[in-house]
Scaffold this motif. Structure first.
Motif, short mmCIF file in Angstrom:
data_model
loop_
_atom_site.label_atom_id
_atom_site.label_comp_id
_atom_site.label_asym_id
_atom_site.label_seq_id
_atom_site.Cartn_x
_atom_site.Cartn_y
_atom_site.Cartn_z
N GLY A 169 0.79 -1.23 0.00
CA GLY A 169 0.00 0.00 0.00
C GLY A 169 0.82 1.28 0.00
N TYR A 170 2.14 1.16 0.06
CA TYR A 170 3.01 2.32 0.10
C TYR A 170 3.90 2.37 -1.14
CZ TYR A 170 1.84 2.64 5.07
OH TYR A 170 1.18 2.76 6.25
N THR A 171 4.20 3.59 -1.59
CA THR A 171 5.18 3.76 -2.66
C THR A 171 6.58 3.64 -2.05
OG1 THR A 171 5.41 6.15 -2.33
CG2 THR A 171 3.65 5.40 -3.84
N ARG A 172 7.58 3.49 -2.90
CA ARG A 172 8.97 3.43 -2.42
C ARG A 172 9.31 4.73 -1.67
NH1 ARG A 172 13.73 0.09 -2.76
NH2 ARG A 172 15.32 1.38 -1.83
N GLU A 173 8.87 5.85 -2.19
CA GLU A 173 9.15 7.13 -1.53
C GLU A 173 8.52 7.18 -0.14
OE1 GLU A 173 8.74 11.93 -2.32
OE2 GLU A 173 7.40 10.58 -3.40
N GLN A 174 7.29 6.70 0.00
CA GLN A 174 6.63 6.68 1.30
C GLN A 174 7.35 5.74 2.27
OE1 GLN A 174 2.74 5.65 -0.20
NE2 GLN A 174 1.95 7.72 0.23
N ILE A 175 7.78 4.59 1.78
CA ILE A 175 8.52 3.64 2.62
C ILE A 175 9.80 4.29 3.13
CG2 ILE A 175 9.88 1.50 2.57
CD1 ILE A 175 7.68 0.36 0.69
N GLU A 176 10.50 5.00 2.27
CA GLU A 176 11.73 5.67 2.68
C GLU A 176 11.45 6.77 3.69
OE1 GLU A 176 13.53 6.80 -1.04
OE2 GLU A 176 14.15 4.74 -1.45
N MET A 177 10.35 7.49 3.53
CA MET A 177 9.98 8.53 4.49
C MET A 177 9.70 7.91 5.86
SD MET A 177 7.48 10.86 2.10
CE MET A 177 6.74 11.69 3.48
N ILE A 178 8.95 6.82 5.88
CA ILE A 178 8.64 6.13 7.13
C ILE A 178 9.92 5.62 7.78
CG2 ILE A 178 7.56 4.05 8.10
CD1 ILE A 178 5.36 4.43 5.89
N ALA A 179 10.80 5.01 6.99
CA ALA A 179 12.05 4.47 7.52
C ALA A 179 12.93 5.57 8.09
CB ALA A 179 12.79 3.72 6.41
N ASP A 180 13.03 6.68 7.39
CA ASP A 180 13.83 7.81 7.88
C ASP A 180 13.26 8.35 9.18
OD1 ASP A 180 15.62 7.63 5.76
OD2 ASP A 180 14.63 9.21 4.59
N TYR A 181 11.94 8.42 9.25
CA TYR A 181 11.28 8.92 10.46
C TYR A 181 11.61 8.04 11.66
CZ TYR A 181 7.72 10.15 13.85
OH TYR A 181 7.07 10.50 15.01
N PHE A 182 11.38 6.73 11.54
CA PHE A 182 11.62 5.83 12.67
C PHE A 182 13.09 5.78 13.05
CE2 PHE A 182 7.39 3.90 11.74
CZ PHE A 182 6.85 4.10 12.99
N SER A 183 13.98 5.80 12.08
CA SER A 183 15.40 5.72 12.39
C SER A 183 15.91 6.99 13.07
CB SER A 183 16.22 5.43 11.12
OG SER A 183 16.21 6.53 10.25
N SER A 184 15.19 8.09 12.93
CA SER A 184 15.61 9.35 13.54
C SER A 184 15.19 9.46 15.01
CB SER A 184 15.04 10.54 12.77
OG SER A 184 13.66 10.69 13.02
N LEU A 185 14.31 8.57 15.46
CA LEU A 185 13.80 8.64 16.83
C LEU A 185 14.69 7.84 17.78
CD1 LEU A 185 10.01 8.10 16.09
CD2 LEU A 185 11.21 10.28 16.43
N GLU A 186 14.75 8.29 19.01
CA GLU A 186 15.50 7.59 20.07
C GLU A 186 14.56 6.61 20.78
OE1 GLU A 186 18.78 7.83 21.01
OE2 GLU A 186 19.05 9.07 19.23
N PRO A 187 15.02 5.37 20.97
CA PRO A 187 14.19 4.42 21.74
C PRO A 187 13.96 4.93 23.15
CG PRO A 187 16.00 3.29 20.63
CD PRO A 187 16.24 4.77 20.48
N GLN A 188 12.79 4.61 23.71
CA GLN A 188 12.44 5.05 25.07
C GLN A 188 13.11 4.16 26.09
OE1 GLN A 188 8.18 5.10 25.27
NE2 GLN A 188 8.02 6.84 23.92
#
Length: 80
Positions: free
Chosen positions: A61-80
């Motif tokens: 359901g996601y384009t490659r661009e959307q997948i990359e956006m999601i991946a960049d977002y999660f990788s930028s966050l610090e685990p709690q």
């Protein structure tokens, strides 16, 4: 203030992928994982290289661009 597109797209992921490392789950957390790992997994699900019950349908359901956006977002966050 409106959510940025990556944060909006990632909202569907957190309903299954816990954001708190202290939560024990068979479903892996995404926060702090490398963007490349997330992209590789999503593309593998979308192309059928990787199997699963829900993720193949979700990934398609996601384009490659959307997948990359999601991946960049999660990788930028610090685990709690």
């Amino acid at each position: 203030m409106p959510l940025d597109p990556a944060q909006f797209l990632s909202g569907a992921c957190v309903s299954c992928h816990a954001s708190d490392k202290s939560v024990k789950s068979a479903i892996p957390g995404l926060i702090g994982r490398s963007a490349d790992d997330i992209v590789d997994a999503m593309v593998d699900y979308a192309t059928g290289k990787r199997t699963g019950l829900l993720m193949p349908q979700i990934a398609k359901g996601y384009t490659r661009e959307q997948i990359e956006m999601i991946a960049d977002y999660f990788s930028s966050l610090e685990p709690q």
